[in-house]
Design a protein around this motif. Structure first.
Motif, PDB file in Angstrom:
ATOM      1  N   THR A  63       0.877  -1.176  -0.218  1.00 47.59           N
ATOM      2  CA  THR A  63       0.112  -0.126  -0.158  1.00 47.59           C
ATOM      3  C   THR A  63       0.839   1.366   0.143  1.00 47.59           C
ATOM      4  O   THR A  63       0.752   2.059   1.006  1.00 47.59           O
ATOM      5  CB  THR A  63      -0.965  -0.057   1.145  1.00 47.59           C
ATOM      6  N   PRO A  64       1.451   1.504  -1.224  1.00 44.70           N
ATOM      7  CA  PRO A  64       2.220   2.771  -1.151  1.00 44.70           C
ATOM      8  C   PRO A  64       1.640   4.064  -0.961  1.00 44.70           C
ATOM      9  O   PRO A  64       2.292   4.999  -0.532  1.00 44.70           O
ATOM     10  CB  PRO A  64       3.198   2.363  -2.431  1.00 44.70           C
ATOM     11  N   ARG A  65       0.601   4.201  -1.459  1.00 40.94           N
ATOM     12  CA  ARG A  65      -0.274   5.390  -1.592  1.00 40.94           C
ATOM     13  C   ARG A  65      -1.448   5.955  -0.448  1.00 40.94           C
ATOM     14  O   ARG A  65      -2.182   6.580  -0.609  1.00 40.94           O
ATOM     15  CB  ARG A  65      -0.563   5.645  -3.033  1.00 40.94           C
ATOM     16  N   THR A  66      -1.497   4.585   0.360  1.00 46.30           N
ATOM     17  CA  THR A  66      -2.488   4.916   1.169  1.00 46.30           C
ATOM     18  C   THR A  66      -2.326   4.213   2.627  1.00 46.30           C
ATOM     19  O   THR A  66      -1.097   3.607   2.627  1.00 46.30           O
ATOM     20  CB  THR A  66      -3.822   3.756   0.644  1.00 46.30           C
ATOM     21  N   ASP A  67      -2.936   4.356   3.482  1.00 44.89           N
ATOM     22  CA  ASP A  67      -2.761   4.278   4.987  1.00 44.89           C
ATOM     23  C   ASP A  67      -3.399   2.889   4.726  1.00 44.89           C
ATOM     24  O   ASP A  67      -4.565   2.665   4.510  1.00 44.89           O
ATOM     25  CB  ASP A  67      -3.301   5.006   5.913  1.00 44.89           C
ATOM     26  N   GLY A  68      -2.730   1.722   5.549  1.00 41.46           N
ATOM     27  CA  GLY A  68      -3.085   0.521   5.687  1.00 41.46           C
ATOM     28  C   GLY A  68      -3.148   0.016   7.046  1.00 41.46           C
ATOM     29  O   GLY A  68      -2.217   0.230   7.705  1.00 41.46           O
ATOM     30  N   SER A  69      -4.414  -0.187   7.722  1.00 44.64           N
ATOM     31  CA  SER A  69      -4.262  -0.469   9.175  1.00 44.64           C
ATOM     32  C   SER A  69      -5.152  -1.976   9.204  1.00 44.64           C
ATOM     33  O   SER A  69      -5.781  -2.188   8.409  1.00 44.64           O
ATOM     34  CB  SER A  69      -5.262   0.554   9.790  1.00 44.64           C
ATOM     35  N   HIS A  82      -3.341 -13.863   1.040  1.00 42.17           N
ATOM     36  CA  HIS A  82      -4.522 -13.047   0.991  1.00 42.17           C
ATOM     37  C   HIS A  82      -4.371 -12.025   2.256  1.00 42.17           C
ATOM     38  O   HIS A  82      -4.326 -12.418   3.059  1.00 42.17           O
ATOM     39  CB  HIS A  82      -5.719 -13.446   0.836  1.00 42.17           C
ATOM     40  N   VAL A  83      -4.299 -10.672   1.897  1.00 35.66           N
ATOM     41  CA  VAL A  83      -4.451  -9.590   2.953  1.00 35.66           C
ATOM     42  C   VAL A  83      -5.370  -8.681   2.899  1.00 35.66           C
ATOM     43  O   VAL A  83      -5.835  -8.373   1.689  1.00 35.66           O
ATOM     44  CB  VAL A  83      -2.904  -8.925   2.810  1.00 35.66           C
ATOM     45  N   THR A  84      -6.195  -8.563   4.003  1.00 31.44           N
ATOM     46  CA  THR A  84      -7.137  -7.580   3.963  1.00 31.44           C
ATOM     47  C   THR A  84      -6.778  -6.444   4.910  1.00 31.44           C
ATOM     48  O   THR A  84      -5.822  -6.883   5.946  1.00 31.44           O
ATOM     49  CB  THR A  84      -8.680  -8.018   4.469  1.00 31.44           C
ATOM     50  N   CYS A  85      -7.277  -5.324   4.864  1.00 27.74           N
ATOM     51  CA  CYS A  85      -6.950  -4.251   5.771  1.00 27.74           C
ATOM     52  C   CYS A  85      -7.786  -3.075   5.431  1.00 27.74           C
ATOM     53  O   CYS A  85      -8.317  -2.998   4.445  1.00 27.74           O
ATOM     54  CB  CYS A  85      -5.349  -3.640   5.641  1.00 27.74           C
ATOM     55  N   SER A  86      -7.731  -2.378   6.550  1.00 28.45           N
ATOM     56  CA  SER A  86      -8.575  -1.110   6.484  1.00 28.45           C
ATOM     57  C   SER A  86      -7.680   0.044   5.644  1.00 28.45           C
ATOM     58  O   SER A  86      -6.449   0.006   5.947  1.00 28.45           O
ATOM     59  CB  SER A  86      -8.986  -0.396   7.875  1.00 28.45           C
ATOM     60  N   VAL A  87      -8.256   0.761   4.644  1.00 35.13           N
ATOM     61  CA  VAL A  87      -7.375   1.737   4.079  1.00 35.13           C
ATOM     62  C   VAL A  87      -8.055   3.188   4.079  1.00 35.13           C
ATOM     63  O   VAL A  87      -9.359   3.361   4.100  1.00 35.13           O
ATOM     64  CB  VAL A  87      -7.105   1.254   2.558  1.00 35.13           C
ATOM     65  N   LYS A  88      -7.281   4.146   4.026  1.00 37.28           N
ATOM     66  CA  LYS A  88      -7.673   5.401   3.735  1.00 37.28           C
ATOM     67  C   LYS A  88      -6.818   6.103   3.001  1.00 37.28           C
ATOM     68  O   LYS A  88      -5.766   6.234   3.102  1.00 37.28           O
ATOM     69  CB  LYS A  88      -7.732   6.249   5.356  1.00 37.28           C
ATOM     70  N   SER A  89      -7.471   6.879   1.958  1.00 40.60           N
ATOM     71  CA  SER A  89      -6.580   7.658   1.034  1.00 40.60           C
ATOM     72  C   SER A  89      -7.365   8.971   0.598  1.00 40.60           C
ATOM     73  O   SER A  89      -8.832   9.062   1.471  1.00 40.60           O
ATOM     74  CB  SER A  89      -6.528   7.006  -0.277  1.00 40.60           C
ATOM     75  N   LYS A  93     -12.282   6.095   2.611  1.00 41.20           N
ATOM     76  CA  LYS A  93     -12.057   5.046   3.416  1.00 41.20           C
ATOM     77  C   LYS A  93     -12.502   3.562   2.946  1.00 41.20           C
ATOM     78  O   LYS A  93     -13.793   3.779   2.265  1.00 41.20           O
ATOM     79  CB  LYS A  93     -12.498   4.959   4.884  1.00 41.20           C
ATOM     80  N   GLY A  94     -12.130   2.516   3.265  1.00 44.25           N
ATOM     81  CA  GLY A  94     -12.824   1.182   3.103  1.00 44.25           C
ATOM     82  C   GLY A  94     -11.848   0.015   3.420  1.00 44.25           C
ATOM     83  O   GLY A  94     -10.953   0.247   4.310  1.00 44.25           O
ATOM     84  N   ILE A  95     -12.312  -1.168   2.901  1.00 41.73           N
ATOM     85  CA  ILE A  95     -11.357  -2.377   3.330  1.00 41.73           C
ATOM     86  C   ILE A  95     -11.025  -2.832   1.795  1.00 41.73           C
ATOM     87  O   ILE A  95     -11.574  -2.768   0.784  1.00 41.73           O
ATOM     88  CB  ILE A  95     -12.431  -3.601   3.743  1.00 41.73           C
TER      89      ILE A  95
END
Length: 108
Positions: A63-69, A82-89, A93-95
């Motif tokens: 995730t170079p351009r978004t926050d992954g939490s 397989h990786v899932t995470c919360s993202v914010k850009s 926001k989303g998954i």
């Protein structure tokens, strides 16, 4: 999980965020998903270890351009990670879901 070694410091950067480590069934070693940063929940990365977590020589940022939490990770029956995470850009926001071929992690 029956015995634990003493706590030791690592050189893995972390901005006080969660990470996850799994033992890979289809390829040798462990996989870790973590924020490769000391400051922010950015640069969500997947790394591979072949010596039970002593070193993590193969690593890629996913995730170079978004926050992954709050990452979570599994290995599917075909050996992909397989990786899932919360993202914010800037878009919102989303998954997010990432399907990763372990061979991609080792290519330079």
């Amino acid at each position: 999980g029956e015995t634990w070694s003493p706590l030791t410091e690592t050189n893995i950067p972390n901005p006080s965020a969660s990470l996850q480590v799994i033992r890979l069934k289809h390829s040798k070693g462990w996989a870790m998903v973590f924020n490769d940063s000391d400051q922010r929940r950015e640069k969500l990365s997947v790394a591979l270890s072949y010596d039970e977590g002593e070193t993590w020589p193969d690593k890629r940022v996913i995730t170079p351009r978004t926050d992954g939490s709050y990452p979570s990770m599994i290995e599917s029956s075909d050996g992909w990670i397989h990786v899932t995470c919360s993202v914010k850009s800037d878009e919102g926001k989303g998954i997010a879901h990432y399907r990763i071929n372990p061979k991609w992690l080792t290519k330079r």
